[in-house]
Design a protein around this motif. Structure first.
Motif, PDB file in Angstrom:
ATOM      1  N   VAL A   1       0.831  -1.209   0.000  1.00 52.97           N
ATOM      2  CA  VAL A   1       0.000   0.000   0.000  1.00 52.97           C
ATOM      3  C   VAL A   1       0.865   1.258   0.000  1.00 52.97           C
ATOM      4  O   VAL A   1       0.580   2.228  -0.721  1.00 52.97           O
ATOM      5  N   SER A   2       1.937   1.252   0.777  1.00 49.54           N
ATOM      6  CA  SER A   2       2.838   2.410   0.820  1.00 49.54           C
ATOM      7  C   SER A   2       3.490   2.655  -0.534  1.00 49.54           C
ATOM      8  O   SER A   2       3.602   3.799  -0.991  1.00 49.54           O
ATOM      9  N   THR A   3       3.932   1.594  -1.186  1.00 46.86           N
ATOM     10  CA  THR A   3       4.552   1.725  -2.503  1.00 46.86           C
ATOM     11  C   THR A   3       3.565   2.294  -3.512  1.00 46.86           C
ATOM     12  O   THR A   3       3.912   3.163  -4.328  1.00 46.86           O
ATOM     13  N   ALA A   4       2.319   1.831  -3.459  1.00 50.26           N
ATOM     14  CA  ALA A   4       1.286   2.327  -4.368  1.00 50.26           C
ATOM     15  C   ALA A   4       1.029   3.815  -4.152  1.00 50.26           C
ATOM     16  O   ALA A   4       0.890   4.587  -5.115  1.00 50.26           O
ATOM     17  N   LEU A   5       0.962   4.240  -2.907  1.00 54.38           N
ATOM     18  CA  LEU A   5       0.736   5.660  -2.604  1.00 54.38           C
ATOM     19  C   LEU A   5       1.925   6.508  -3.059  1.00 54.38           C
ATOM     20  O   LEU A   5       1.737   7.607  -3.607  1.00 54.38           O
ATOM     21  N   TYR A   6       3.133   6.012  -2.831  1.00 51.59           N
ATOM     22  CA  TYR A   6       4.328   6.742  -3.259  1.00 51.59           C
ATOM     23  C   TYR A   6       4.343   6.934  -4.775  1.00 51.59           C
ATOM     24  O   TYR A   6       4.577   8.047  -5.275  1.00 51.59           O
ATOM     25  N   LEU A   7       4.071   5.866  -5.524  1.00 52.70           N
ATOM     26  CA  LEU A   7       4.075   5.952  -6.978  1.00 52.70           C
ATOM     27  C   LEU A   7       2.975   6.882  -7.484  1.00 52.70           C
ATOM     28  O   LEU A   7       3.175   7.629  -8.451  1.00 52.70           O
ATOM     29  N   THR A   8       1.823   6.861  -6.830  1.00 52.44           N
ATOM     30  CA  THR A   8       0.743   7.774  -7.202  1.00 52.44           C
ATOM     31  C   THR A   8       1.163   9.225  -7.011  1.00 52.44           C
ATOM     32  O   THR A   8       0.897  10.085  -7.858  1.00 52.44           O
ATOM     33  N   ALA A   9       1.851   9.486  -5.899  1.00 53.68           N
ATOM     34  CA  ALA A   9       2.243  10.859  -5.572  1.00 53.68           C
ATOM     35  C   ALA A   9       3.293  11.415  -6.511  1.00 53.68           C
ATOM     36  O   ALA A   9       3.330  12.625  -6.754  1.00 53.68           O
ATOM     37  N   ILE A  10       4.184  10.549  -7.045  1.00 54.55           N
ATOM     38  CA  ILE A  10       5.281  11.068  -7.866  1.00 54.55           C
ATOM     39  C   ILE A  10       5.060  10.900  -9.372  1.00 54.55           C
ATOM     40  O   ILE A  10       5.809  11.454 -10.167  1.00 54.55           O
ATOM     41  N   CYS A  11       4.024  10.128  -9.745  1.00 53.55           N
ATOM     42  CA  CYS A  11       3.817   9.851 -11.175  1.00 53.55           C
ATOM     43  C   CYS A  11       2.641  10.612 -11.788  1.00 53.55           C
ATOM     44  O   CYS A  11       2.476  10.609 -13.013  1.00 53.55           O
ATOM     45  N   PHE A  12       1.828  11.224 -10.949  1.00 52.27           N
ATOM     46  CA  PHE A  12       0.641  11.907 -11.465  1.00 52.27           C
ATOM     47  C   PHE A  12       0.581  13.341 -10.965  1.00 52.27           C
ATOM     48  O   PHE A  12       1.029  13.648  -9.846  1.00 52.27           O
ATOM     49  N   SER A  13       0.014  14.207 -11.785  1.00 54.94           N
ATOM     50  CA  SER A  13      -0.245  15.580 -11.372  1.00 54.94           C
ATOM     51  C   SER A  13      -1.531  15.591 -10.548  1.00 54.94           C
ATOM     52  O   SER A  13      -2.602  15.220 -11.050  1.00 54.94           O
ATOM     53  N   LEU A  14      -1.434  15.964  -9.296  1.00 56.95           N
ATOM     54  CA  LEU A  14      -2.562  15.843  -8.372  1.00 56.95           C
ATOM     55  C   LEU A  14      -2.972  17.192  -7.799  1.00 56.95           C
ATOM     56  O   LEU A  14      -2.132  18.085  -7.639  1.00 56.95           O
ATOM     57  N   PRO A  15      -4.254  17.362  -7.429  1.00 54.68           N
ATOM     58  CA  PRO A  15      -4.678  18.565  -6.714  1.00 54.68           C
ATOM     59  C   PRO A  15      -3.958  18.669  -5.370  1.00 54.68           C
ATOM     60  O   PRO A  15      -3.516  17.653  -4.806  1.00 54.68           O
ATOM     61  N   VAL A  16      -3.853  19.856  -4.854  1.00 60.58           N
ATOM     62  CA  VAL A  16      -3.122  20.085  -3.602  1.00 60.58           C
ATOM     63  C   VAL A  16      -3.691  19.261  -2.455  1.00 60.58           C
ATOM     64  O   VAL A  16      -2.942  18.607  -1.705  1.00 60.58           O
ATOM     65  N   LEU A  17      -5.013  19.274  -2.292  1.00 60.64           N
ATOM     66  CA  LEU A  17      -5.624  18.548  -1.175  1.00 60.64           C
ATOM     67  C   LEU A  17      -5.389  17.042  -1.293  1.00 60.64           C
ATOM     68  O   LEU A  17      -5.154  16.361  -0.288  1.00 60.64           O
ATOM     69  N   THR A  18      -5.417  16.527  -2.522  1.00 62.85           N
ATOM     70  CA  THR A  18      -5.148  15.103  -2.725  1.00 62.85           C
ATOM     71  C   THR A  18      -3.700  14.781  -2.387  1.00 62.85           C
ATOM     72  O   THR A  18      -3.399  13.753  -1.760  1.00 62.85           O
ATOM     73  N   THR A  19      -2.786  15.668  -2.785  1.00 61.86           N
ATOM     74  CA  THR A  19      -1.367  15.481  -2.470  1.00 61.86           C
ATOM     75  C   THR A  19      -1.136  15.485  -0.969  1.00 61.86           C
ATOM     76  O   THR A  19      -0.377  14.661  -0.432  1.00 61.86           O
ATOM     77  N   ILE A  20      -1.791  16.402  -0.266  1.00 56.12           N
ATOM     78  CA  ILE A  20      -1.665  16.470   1.201  1.00 56.12           C
ATOM     79  C   ILE A  20      -2.173  15.180   1.832  1.00 56.12           C
ATOM     80  O   ILE A  20      -1.538  14.606   2.729  1.00 56.12           O
TER      81      ILE A  20
END
Length: 363
Positions: free
Chosen positions: A48-67
């Protein structure tokens, strides 16, 4: 350097307790190390941690989603520390040393250093918990006054207000500053750091460089510095606050005791080692399976300090044995029933230490 000596001449309590615990494992035909309850947690947390990390660095996300992703990932990284790294570096994850050594390096993957941590935690903290002058975990002066023997400064009046902010950035300070301070000074607070082998130096520098690459350089390259900055700060808020709170609730509460060990002097602890562990440690939320799962059994801190080489998955069962022996020998068994109660006890204690000490006139 302080020298602390325990009065172990009549250590009958721990001898009796150890016999009872060994008997439990023999009768139950259980190993003291982990089993699939621990292995499954390891897989879940890391995947789960790896999936969240890859999501955070591979996609352009809204600020609240990034937080949100950053804070949740930080929380899960702390849980990997509690469940996987902690047992592994204590040698209780597996009966195989290579498994413990390998999984102990999950701390390096999270930005820390397993060699320094083992010396700081396994040797110093577990031998001398709440001994001011030795235990690095309570050496937060001048920022936080954690026991009455520490020097008071005026800003401590409001330390119960700003302490949560320091907790929130504590993992960032640990990873980016404190590890390097200990590495170059060759000291953990007032204690000399164990001599590092060449391989230990190599692992230290390679893992720190990899951390800078995976958590700073690569995310900036893929998403830009704005999203990286929001992600990085959120990650450490989630990680730092979770780590700090779990460890502080175990030792820095109203129920626990503290000892002062002056530098370059010998301090005699009147109790045997095991009694000292009991008086300086407290459990919290023992009936919460959810907290026990995420905190890696560290809400059973009493059992952990008495038996650090037994995997945390056994602590709920062992707690009944330990509590019974404490009642038999009339020794304290500190336990705060709820998480909220432990939080309140911690901050009441921190607030009380923020008051200016009363100076008594000499007679």
């Amino acid at each position: 350097m302080s020298k602390v000596v325990f009065n172990n001449k009549n250590a009958v309590f721990f001898q009796s307790l150890k016999m009872a615990v060994d008997g439990y494992f023999k009768e139950s035909d259980l190993k003291k190390t982990g089993n699939w309850a621990l292995y499954s947690k390891t897989i879940i947390l890391i995947v789960v941690s790896t999936a969240l990390y890859l999501t955070a660095i591979c996609f352009s996300l809204p600020v609240l989603t990034t937080i949100l992703i950053g804070c949740v990932l930080g929380f899960l990284c702390a849980c990997i520390g509690f469940n996987v790294m902690h047992d592994a570096n204590h040698g209780s994850y597996s009966s195989k040393n290579w498994v413990n050594n390998t999984l102990g390096l999950t701390l390096n993957a999270l930005g820390g250093n397993s060699f320094i941590w083992r010396h700081k935690h396994n040797i110093i903290h577990h031998t001398y918990p709440n001994v001011d002058g030795v235990d690095d975990d309570i050496a937060k002066t001048p920022f936080i006054r954690m026991c009455s023997s520490q020097q008071w400064v005026p800003m401590h009046r409001v330390q119960h207000i700003y302490t949560p902010l320091l907790y929130a950035i504590s993992s960032m300070i640990w990873i980016l500053f404190q590890d390097f301070e200990k590495y170059f000074k060759r000291k953990v607070h007032n204690t000399e750091l164990q001599k590092m082998k060449t391989s230990d130096h190599v692992v230290f520098w390679i893992s720190k460089i990899l951390y800078l690459f995976f958590y700073i350089a690569l995310p900036i390259y893929l998403t830009g510095w704005e999203q990286w900055l929001v992600f990085f700060i959120s990650l450490h808020i989630g990680q730092g606050f979770t780590l700090a709170i779990v460890f502080q609730l175990a030792h820095v509460v109203e129920e626990t005791e503290f000892t002062f060990a002056p530098v370059n002097e010998t301090t005699l602890i009147e109790n045997e080692w095991a009694i000292h562990q009991l008086k300086t440690t407290s459990n919290f939320s023992p009936n919460s399976k959810l907290i026990t799962w995420f905190a890696g059994g560290l809400n059973y801190q009493v059992e952990h300090h008495l038996f650090p080489r037994i995997s945390h998955i056994h602590y709920p069962a062992l707690s009944k044995i330990v509590k019974g022996k404490c009642e038999e020998f009339n020794v304290p068994y500190n336990c705060i029933p709820s998480f909220n109660g432990a939080i309140q006890s911690h901050f009441r204690f921190i607030k009380s230490l923020g008051k200016k000490p009363v100076m008594h006139a000499a007679i």
